[in-house]
Design an enzyme around this catalytic site. Structure first.
Site, PDB file in Angstrom:
ATOM      1  N   ASP A 212      -1.414  -0.928   5.951  1.00  0.00           N
ATOM      2  CA  ASP A 212      -1.639  -0.459   7.322  1.00  0.00           C
ATOM      3  C   ASP A 212      -3.058  -0.009   7.580  1.00  0.00           C
ATOM      4  O   ASP A 212      -3.391   0.369   8.695  1.00  0.00           O
ATOM      5  CB  ASP A 212      -0.685   0.702   7.649  1.00  0.00           C
TER       6      ASP A 212
ATOM      7  N   ASP B 126       0.869  -1.175   0.000  1.00  0.00           N
ATOM      8  CA  ASP B 126       0.000   0.000   0.000  1.00  0.00           C
ATOM      9  C   ASP B 126       0.908   1.228   0.000  1.00  0.00           C
ATOM     10  O   ASP B 126       2.110   1.125   0.231  1.00  0.00           O
ATOM     11  CB  ASP B 126      -0.886  -0.032   1.244  1.00  0.00           C
TER      12      ASP B 126
ATOM     13  N   ASP C 120      -6.967  -2.259   3.563  1.00  0.00           N
ATOM     14  CA  ASP C 120      -6.028  -3.315   3.155  1.00  0.00           C
ATOM     15  C   ASP C 120      -6.404  -4.678   3.734  1.00  0.00           C
ATOM     16  O   ASP C 120      -5.824  -5.696   3.336  1.00  0.00           O
ATOM     17  CB  ASP C 120      -4.604  -2.973   3.607  1.00  0.00           C
TER      18      ASP C 120
END
Length: 818
Positions: free
Chosen positions: A687, A488, A691
């Site tokens: 995080d 990410d 996700d």
């Protein structure tokens, strides 16, 4: 569980691999299959050769064993008694983590592997695992008895002398010591170890040998032999006397039970964490919503009572209750839980809002569009739950090994008994019993059971020292095979919060003056971009001027009066409304945006004064981490919900192999699945809550410790410091640990490979050597010691020094949207 109970449970679980339960009902079987009336497994009539006819109806079975039981007593399975009440949650389904096809509507154990079933979809109000509570009670209540038995067995004859009233108390006479050991061991074996005997019997009845088969037989052999030696020592030849008595091995039985209970407790605690991600997601949604009634009144109602079309009020600071459309009002909504983007999104009439997102300082009235299981949050919960259930536990391999191992040991033990009984020297049948028991004792799975847990315990402790937290053994096993890493952006490659980047002045204005005026205007704003500008001004020790007539213009910027000057800070549209045409400086703003910054124009008294750029800065360690991972052979892919322009800017600066922008949570999960279908071993690092589905779907999910609790619960590995270099450390620890586990398993099986034939008496004809149960117990202990010692060695071989802190250039290109 007896056969009758097993049949009852089949009505609950259906053993379905592909069936889906209608709401509120039991799961349906896959098309074309029928239920085995004995064990409840789904059977394909076209492929199964086992069938029987009863009262004109043909029944099909999974094995010949089930058919034999049915033919012997069909009425037992066709007209079962009532189901005993169980502590089950209404409507809940319980599933085996190792065999997903085993499903039922109440708690229990899996008929195939003996593992405790767990809720398919945990709830927020779930209490502690009842099996964990039960095993903990059995372990702690009997641990003192196990320790006392072990001390007596090892040091009983060497205890200091103690007399009371002229009567010797210590050391105990050898015969008294034997009875004391029996009294101490009996509750450990018969009470604390009772669940293992139940599962052992169940595994034999269902023809599915597993670790509990070995444990049950091993404990029963050690305890049964010792009990016989205590009650009828005259049956044993003099050669088996030790220090004036026939050798007993109560301590082996007690220690096996206690160690197994401890291992089960650790396993149950680890498994309970798999539901933490789903509970965290469920906890995001508010419990109530404020509904506007047709008569103009308002009332707080449970979230479950909200219907599509209801108008709901969202007050400042509250969470949006369901997915819907803004009817009236204006506010900024923090959607970072879904998009990962730290900058709140302005919402006004006609805009869509998502349930569980955080409202800012404004008030909104929304019309409910999606409720219940249709909301975005519910869909994410389903994705996480589905991905978690799809993972095959690491223990499947151990169970397969145990299946053949226990069959081989049982076969050798039976053969030993009859060969010695018919062909051995007198007393032949006594020798037959002793040698058969010796085979079972030396094959007791202490070392086999410790082989992987000890390596895992040492490795996880070492990993924690370098900032890597493994959630389970599966993550350690899989991490070494990873060849593709999806990362990410926000919070993973970047800091996850906007920071000042640069200021550019125009038309004779000083850059410091531009920043000073912008910060003075923004000091009354709660927007994250304003916070970044104000923080930079404070770092430079600027004193702020008072702001008057402050106004926030939705989607455009802010206005106000500072030191007698009319100021405006915002985008191109706001400048054009004020007549401050930024045309000559649009190229500068576009350059900033291509670098991933949010660029804001400042106008003073209608005159363009400068540009202020704010960005989400790249972590100082990101470039070093990416280079190291690529050098290790990993393909690095970035997938982010941010705009493609800013995503490409960051990808270009870090040299990433592939980039995907503007992706939704389900898109990230689909990207993981696509790569896995291509044969890639995929790890996902993120995080945010957005996700979570991808983290759960990947072979190994890696969460940043600086991120959300839900991300960390969905992931199998957490990097405490949020440093991507921890992924490389995790990979090296994985490689060392798996190698250590293989060594331990080799030790465990080597002792059995050497000890079982000797215990069976193969050396007796040539050398006259027999392996008594005492020596068998010693060999079993040595195998455990070797396993533990080798695992402790892992603490040095797995040590991976923390790389020095990166001193990369100031990477401040960020991920703020255009």
């Amino acid at each position: 569980m007896n056969t009758h109970d097993h049949h009852q449970q089949a009505h609950g679980h259906g053993s379905s691999t592909g069936g889906r339960a209608p709401e509120g009902g039991p799961p349906t079987a896959p098309p074309g299959t029928v239920k085995d009336p004995v064990c409840g497994m789904n059977v394909d009539p076209k492929t199964s050769p086992h069938h029987a006819v009863n009262a004109g109806t043909t029944y099909h079975f999974c094995s010949a064993g089930c058919r034999t039981k049915f033919v012997a007593d069909a009425g037992k399975y066709l007209a079962p008694g009532p189901i005993e009440p169980a502590a089950a949650v209404p409507g809940a389904m319980y599933i085996c983590p190792m065999h997903p096809e085993v499903r039922q509507d109440h708690p229990g154990t899996c008929p195939l592997c003996g593992m405790a079933l767990e809720p398919e979809m945990p709830g927020l109000d779930d209490e502690a695992n009842p099996e964990l509570v039960d095993f903990s009670r059995r372990f702690w209540w009997t641990l003192p008895l196990t320790v006392a038995t072990l001390v007596l067995a090892m040091f009983g004859r060497h205890l200091p002398s103690l007399e009371l009233g002229g009567v010797q108390i210590l050391p105990l006479s050898i015969h008294v010591q034997t009875w004391v050991e029996l009294l101490l061991t009996t509750p450990v074996v018969l009470w604390a170890g009772w669940p293992f005997f139940e599962r052992c019997v169940q595994s034999i009845r269902n023809l599915h040998p597993n670790m509990f088969t070995l444990i049950g037989i091993g404990v029963a052999a050690a305890f049964g032999y010792s009990l016989a030696a205590t009650l009828a020592p005259g049956l044993f030849p003099a050669s088996f006397n030790e220090h004036g008595r026939v050798g007993v091995y109560y301590e082996a039985a007690a220690v096996i039970v206690s160690l197994t209970l401890l291992g089960q407790m650790l396993e149950l605690r680890a498994r309970s964490k798999t539901s933490a991600a789903i509970k965290g997601l469920l906890g995001l949604a508010p419990k109530e919503a404020r509904r506007l009634n047709a008569d103009g009144t308002e009332e707080d109602i449970p979230l479950t009572h909200v219907h599509v079309g209801d108008q709901l009020r969202v007050r400042p600071g509250e969470k949006v209750p369901v997915d819907g459309e803004v009817v009236e009002g204006r506010s900024s909504v923090d959607e970072s839980m879904l998009t990962g983007e730290p900058i709140p999104v302005e919402k006004t009439a006609g805009d869509q809002v998502i349930g569980a997102t955080q409202n800012g300082t404004g008030a909104l009235v929304i019309r409910a569009a999606k409720v219940g299981s249709d909301t975005v949050l519910s869909q994410i919960v389903q994705l996480v739950a589905q991905a978690q259930r799809s993972r095959a536990p690491m223990q499947r391999m151990a169970d397969t090994v145990a299946y053949w191992f226990v069959l081989a040991v049982l076969a050798i033990s039976v053969a030993t008994f009859f060969i010695w009984g018919f062909f051995g020297p007198d007393p032949s049948w006594t020798y037959a019993v002793l040698n058969a028991v010796s085979v079972l004792i030396i094959a007791c799975p202490c070392a086999l059971g410790l082989a992987t847990p000890m390596s895992i315990m040492v490795a996880t402790g070492k990993a924690a020292q370098v900032g890597v937290l493994f959630r389970d053994a599966e993550a350690i096993e899989h991490m070494r095979r990873i060849d593709t890493l999806i990362v990410d952006k926000t919070g993973t490659l970047t800091e996850g919060r906007p920071a000042f980047k640069e200021v550019v002045s125009f038309d004779g204005f000083d850059a410091d003056r531009v920043l000073h005026l912008a910060a003075s205007l923004d000091q009354g704003s709660e927007h994250p971009l304003a916070d970044a500008i104000v923080a930079e001004a404070r770092r430079r020790n600027f004193e702020f001027d008072r702001v008057e007539d402050f106004d926030s213009v939705t989607g455009m910027g802010v206005r106000g009066t500072v030191a007698g000057h009319a100021l405006a800070l915002g985008n191109t549209a706001l400048m054009e409304d004020l007549g401050a045409n930024p045309g000559a400086h649009v190229d500068v703003a576009e350059r900033m945006r291509r670098e991933g910054s949010s660029a804001m124009f400042l106008a003073v008294d209608g005159r363009l004064a400068g540009l202020v750029a704010v960005a989400d800065p790249i972590k100082a360690s990101a470039a070093v981490a990416i280079n190291e991972l690529q050098a290790a052979g990993l393909r690095i892919i970035m997938a982010t919900g941010d705009g493609l322009t800013t995503a490409r800017a960051v990808a270009a600066e870090l040299g990433l192999d592939e980039v995907h922008g503007e992706v939704r949570p389900e898109d990230k999960a689909e990207l993981v699945q696509r790569l896995k279908r291509e044969g890639r071993r995929v790890a996902m690092a993120g995080d945010g809550i957005n996700d979570a589905p991808a983290l759960a779907a990947s072979d190994v999910g890696i969460a940043m410790g600086t991120g959300t609790d839900v991300a960390m619960s969905s992931a199998q590995i957490t990097l405490v410091k949020g440093d991507l270099r921890g992924i490389l450390r995790a990979r090296k620890i994985s490689q060392a640990t798996v190698a250590n586990m293989k060594q331990n398993l080799t030790f465990a099986f080597l002792y059995n490979a050497l000890g079982v034939p000797v215990a069976a008496g193969v050396l007796y004809p040539a050398f006259g050597i027999l392996l008594s149960p005492m020596v068998a117990a010693l060999a079993m202990s040595l195998s455990s010691v070797s396993v533990v010692a080798n695992a402790l060695r892992l603490a040095k071989t797995a040590a991976v020094p923390t790389p020095p802190r990166a001193t990369a250039p100031d990477h401040t290109s960020g991920l703020a949207p255009d």
